[in-house]
Design a protein around this motif. Structure first.
Motif, PDB file in Angstrom:
ATOM      1  N   LEU A 398       0.835  -1.206   0.000  1.00  0.00           N
ATOM      2  CA  LEU A 398       0.000   0.000   0.000  1.00  0.00           C
ATOM      3  C   LEU A 398       0.864   1.248   0.000  1.00  0.00           C
ATOM      4  O   LEU A 398       0.491   2.276  -0.593  1.00  0.00           O
ATOM      5  N   GLY A 399       2.021   1.168   0.635  1.00  0.00           N
ATOM      6  CA  GLY A 399       2.926   2.308   0.640  1.00  0.00           C
ATOM      7  C   GLY A 399       3.398   2.680  -0.755  1.00  0.00           C
ATOM      8  O   GLY A 399       3.639   3.865  -1.054  1.00  0.00           O
ATOM      9  N   ARG A 400       3.504   1.693  -1.628  1.00  0.00           N
ATOM     10  CA  ARG A 400       3.986   1.950  -2.990  1.00  0.00           C
ATOM     11  C   ARG A 400       2.966   2.703  -3.850  1.00  0.00           C
ATOM     12  O   ARG A 400       3.303   3.189  -4.927  1.00  0.00           O
ATOM     13  N   VAL A 401       1.712   2.774  -3.395  1.00  0.00           N
ATOM     14  CA  VAL A 401       0.714   3.565  -4.138  1.00  0.00           C
ATOM     15  C   VAL A 401       0.364   4.841  -3.375  1.00  0.00           C
ATOM     16  O   VAL A 401      -0.602   5.519  -3.713  1.00  0.00           O
ATOM     17  N   GLY A 402       1.126   5.148  -2.329  1.00  0.00           N
ATOM     18  CA  GLY A 402       0.943   6.405  -1.619  1.00  0.00           C
ATOM     19  C   GLY A 402       0.143   6.329  -0.332  1.00  0.00           C
ATOM     20  O   GLY A 402      -0.076   7.351   0.332  1.00  0.00           O
ATOM     21  N   LEU A 403      -0.301   5.136   0.037  1.00  0.00           N
ATOM     22  CA  LEU A 403      -1.060   4.974   1.277  1.00  0.00           C
ATOM     23  C   LEU A 403      -0.080   4.689   2.412  1.00  0.00           C
ATOM     24  O   LEU A 403       0.638   3.696   2.391  1.00  0.00           O
ATOM     25  N   LYS A 404      -0.069   5.566   3.399  1.00  0.00           N
ATOM     26  CA  LYS A 404       0.901   5.477   4.498  1.00  0.00           C
ATOM     27  C   LYS A 404       0.210   4.794   5.686  1.00  0.00           C
ATOM     28  O   LYS A 404      -0.584   5.422   6.395  1.00  0.00           O
ATOM     29  N   VAL A 405       0.527   3.520   5.855  1.00  0.00           N
ATOM     30  CA  VAL A 405      -0.177   2.685   6.832  1.00  0.00           C
ATOM     31  C   VAL A 405       0.752   2.325   7.977  1.00  0.00           C
ATOM     32  O   VAL A 405       1.875   1.868   7.767  1.00  0.00           O
ATOM     33  N   THR A 406       0.260   2.509   9.198  1.00  0.00           N
ATOM     34  CA  THR A 406       0.985   2.096  10.399  1.00  0.00           C
ATOM     35  C   THR A 406       0.435   0.755  10.849  1.00  0.00           C
ATOM     36  O   THR A 406      -0.783   0.605  11.027  1.00  0.00           O
ATOM     37  N   LEU A 407       1.308  -0.225  11.020  1.00  0.00           N
ATOM     38  CA  LEU A 407       0.868  -1.555  11.426  1.00  0.00           C
ATOM     39  C   LEU A 407       0.803  -1.665  12.939  1.00  0.00           C
ATOM     40  O   LEU A 407       1.763  -1.335  13.642  1.00  0.00           O
ATOM     41  N   ASN A 408      -0.327  -2.118  13.425  1.00  0.00           N
ATOM     42  CA  ASN A 408      -0.519  -2.385  14.857  1.00  0.00           C
ATOM     43  C   ASN A 408      -0.736  -3.881  15.019  1.00  0.00           C
ATOM     44  O   ASN A 408      -1.856  -4.374  14.915  1.00  0.00           O
ATOM     45  N   ALA A 409       0.362  -4.623  15.217  1.00  0.00           N
ATOM     46  CA  ALA A 409       0.291  -6.084  15.370  1.00  0.00           C
ATOM     47  C   ALA A 409       0.335  -6.431  16.847  1.00  0.00           C
ATOM     48  O   ALA A 409       1.244  -6.005  17.572  1.00  0.00           O
ATOM     49  N   GLN A 410      -0.651  -7.218  17.300  1.00  0.00           N
ATOM     50  CA  GLN A 410      -0.773  -7.543  18.718  1.00  0.00           C
ATOM     51  C   GLN A 410      -1.082  -9.024  18.907  1.00  0.00           C
ATOM     52  O   GLN A 410      -1.460  -9.707  17.964  1.00  0.00           O
ATOM     53  N   THR A 411      -0.959  -9.484  20.145  1.00  0.00           N
ATOM     54  CA  THR A 411      -1.382 -10.839  20.469  1.00  0.00           C
ATOM     55  C   THR A 411      -2.872 -10.963  20.204  1.00  0.00           C
ATOM     56  O   THR A 411      -3.604  -9.968  20.204  1.00  0.00           O
ATOM     57  N   ARG A 412      -3.321 -12.187  19.991  1.00  0.00           N
ATOM     58  CA  ARG A 412      -4.696 -12.378  19.548  1.00  0.00           C
ATOM     59  C   ARG A 412      -5.708 -11.866  20.550  1.00  0.00           C
ATOM     60  O   ARG A 412      -6.785 -11.399  20.181  1.00  0.00           O
ATOM     61  N   SER A 413      -5.411 -11.945  21.854  1.00  0.00           N
ATOM     62  CA  SER A 413      -6.369 -11.477  22.858  1.00  0.00           C
ATOM     63  C   SER A 413      -6.600  -9.979  22.725  1.00  0.00           C
ATOM     64  O   SER A 413      -7.748  -9.507  22.729  1.00  0.00           O
ATOM     65  N   LYS A 414      -5.518  -9.214  22.574  1.00  0.00           N
ATOM     66  CA  LYS A 414      -5.659  -7.770  22.415  1.00  0.00           C
ATOM     67  C   LYS A 414      -6.246  -7.433  21.046  1.00  0.00           C
ATOM     68  O   LYS A 414      -7.042  -6.492  20.920  1.00  0.00           O
TER      69      LYS A 414
END
Length: 533
Positions: A398-414
């Motif tokens: 998505l960044g390569r088409v101009g969309l600036k995305v922040t990834l929020n990766a968490q444990t499955r419970s959260k």
């Protein structure tokens, strides 16, 4: 007249902290065979109505049982009910198995069934959607229960194969009459203790560390396993989990990362059992808020614009995800249901639009975002096969088409706590219909969220025609008409870019030679079928 599977046979063929020791282990549990296995996570709760997560429900299915079960090929089989029938079009009658006892010795009666299904419908339950059509639950006699609906529901038996029955007396005694919602961080006695009718019972448990199970001496079924003790250990790290198998510390691990398959197969004492999942991974996009969360698109929600959703769709290289991350083992999904799910049509499974970053840029410009915009992606890092790696790849694409995305990766419970409260803009989530029928996907992930439906529609996709078709599909008994409506509803979502289906992952279980297990495409390990040489 009592017929064992009645109408549902045909439909199923066409659809397809440390807890205390709960019960003393039987004497024979210290003898015989021990089976040791590891999965990437621990059950989220021991409350059978707390979370509609495939692994948690599968694991609890060793201890608790439904009225109607599934066999080795996912066919409907009698469980706590031996037969079921429709005395009236809007009534399903279930005849309970005689002589069934809970692990604590309490007999199973219709009162337990009525209590359990009423509990499933209470606030805090994540399983309410399985009985959403049920308006009343009536005891006919001690071994007969009627489930009453406002309108006919021919597929109810296939919808309740993971809806487990609890002991009313045990729940009342221990203050567990209401579900202990995982999403709301609620706990009660049932969160850490269990008392079911299943083939196994919990002897001891250290949540997140180790759980020991032993055969339930009160189980009604015929024992086909020679295992007298089961030791389950959650091991999140793929490398550590595989190492435990290769060293002989455990007898089975799953899932096996694709990069470790050859290593396990090349070891004299181990092998890999392979298959395909029925779970479809998908991307959900917030189509409800007027302003997108955590975004520089102030006062707007770009994801409400179909052009933006299509731009995201065409910016993601699904072939690269399959080949570079999934080792070529995944099935790229063009629709929201997998092959093997009733209602699947291969004509639905073509991608809605090709991978084309330049087309994505043009669509974003047309929508008024030539420079893109910022937002956050929610992802689990311990729930699905390669989940965080997939999300990292999507963020980069998505960044390569101009969309600036922040990834929020968490444990499955959260992760589940956040996205199931719809506190998300963009998320990757998986769905495997417990009924193995497309209606579940429509009702639970695509229907406009209202009351007990649309629970896993975390992006709030809404199309009134899809909702209308979903209601009609539930009551339609003609397979041809039903499948035509499923096709139409799925095509509407596809045309809207309401969701972005990703893939169905391959299954890979690593086992020690001499250990015999049955691998089902729902990724469920049934301990009652395990034997150890």
């Amino acid at each position: 007249m009592r017929l064992p599977l009645l109408l549902t046979t045909a439909l199923s063929a066409a659809f397809l902290a440390a807890a205390p020791v709960l019960f003393p282990a039987p004497a024979q549990a210290q003898e015989g065979k021990t089976f040791r296995y590891a999965y990437r996570v621990d059950p989220a709760s021991l409350d059978p109505h707390a979370l509609a997560e495939t692994f948690t429900l599968s694991w609890l299915g060793q201890v608790y049982e439904p009225l109607v079960g599934r066999g080795k090929k996912l066919e409907l089989v009698p469980a706590l009910a031996t037969t079921w029938e429709q005395p009236e079009p809007n009534v399903w009658r279930f005849h309970l198995r005689e002589g069934v006892k809970f692990a604590d010795g309490t007999p199973l009666t219709a009162d337990d069934v009525v209590f359990s299904l009423q509990r499933v419908k209470k606030d805090g339950s994540d399983m309410a959607y399985t009985v959403a059509s049920v308006t009343d639950i009536k005891k006919v006699d001690d071994l007969t229960v009627d489930l009453v609906m406002a309108k006919p529901n021919p597929i109810l038996p296939v919808q309740i194969t993971s809806t487990y029955i609890m002991s009313k007396a045990w729940a009342e005694k221990n203050g567990a009459t209401a579900p202990a919602s995982v999403k709301a961080k609620v706990e009660n006695f049932a969160s850490t203790n269990a008392n079911g009718t299943g083939p196994f019972m919990i002897a001891s448990r250290q949540a997140g560390v180790k759980t020991e199970l032993v055969p339930n001496p009160n189980w009604w079924g015929e024992k086909s396993s020679n295992v007298d003790k089961v030791v389950f250990t959650p091991i999140q790290s793929d490398a550590t989990r595989v190492a435990a198998l290769l060293s002989g510390e455990v007898d089975m691990v799953y899932p096996v990362p694709q990069q470790d398959v050859a290593r396990i197969e090349g070891n004299d004492g181990t092998k890999v059992i392979k298959g395909s999942e029925l779970r479809t991974m998908m991307l959900a996009m917030d189509q409800h808020r007027d302003e997108l969360q955590n975004s520089d698109a102030k006062g707007k929600n770009p994801l409400k614009d179909k052009r933006v959703r299509q731009a995201i769709y065409q910016a993601i290289d699904m072939n690269a995800i399959r080949d570079r991350i999934m080792g070529g083992t995944s099935h790229i999904a063009g629709t929201m249901i997998a092959p093997g799910i009733n209602g699947y049509d291969p004509k639905l499974d073509d991608r809605a639009a090709p991978y084309d970053p330049e087309a994505s840029k043009k669509l974003l410009a047309e929508a008024g975002y030539p420079n893109g915009f910022t937002f956050t992606m929610d992802c689990s890092n311990d729930r699905y096969v390669n989940d965080e790696r997939i999300c990292q790849a999507i963020v980069g694409m998505l960044g390569r088409v101009g969309l600036k995305v922040t990834l929020n990766a968490q444990t499955r419970s959260k992760f589940f706590e956040k996205v199931l409260s719809r506190d998300t803009s963009f998320a990757m989530i998986g769905w495997q219909p417990l009924s193995y029928d497309a209606h579940s996907t429509l009702q639970d992930t695509m229907n406009t969220p209202v009351e007990k439906v649309g629970t896993y529609n975390v992006g709030n996709y809404s199309n009134p025609k899809v909702d209308e078709l979903t209601q009609k599909i539930e009551v339609e008994v003609d397979p041809a008409k039903r499948n035509a409506m499923i096709f139409e509803a799925m095509m509407l979502d596809k045309a809207d870019y309401g969701h972005i289906p990703v893939h169905q992952a391959g299954l890979a279980w690593g086992v020690r030679k001499g250990v015999n297990v049955v691998q089902r495409s729902d990724d469920s390990l049934e301990l009652k079928w395990v034997s150890v040489d």
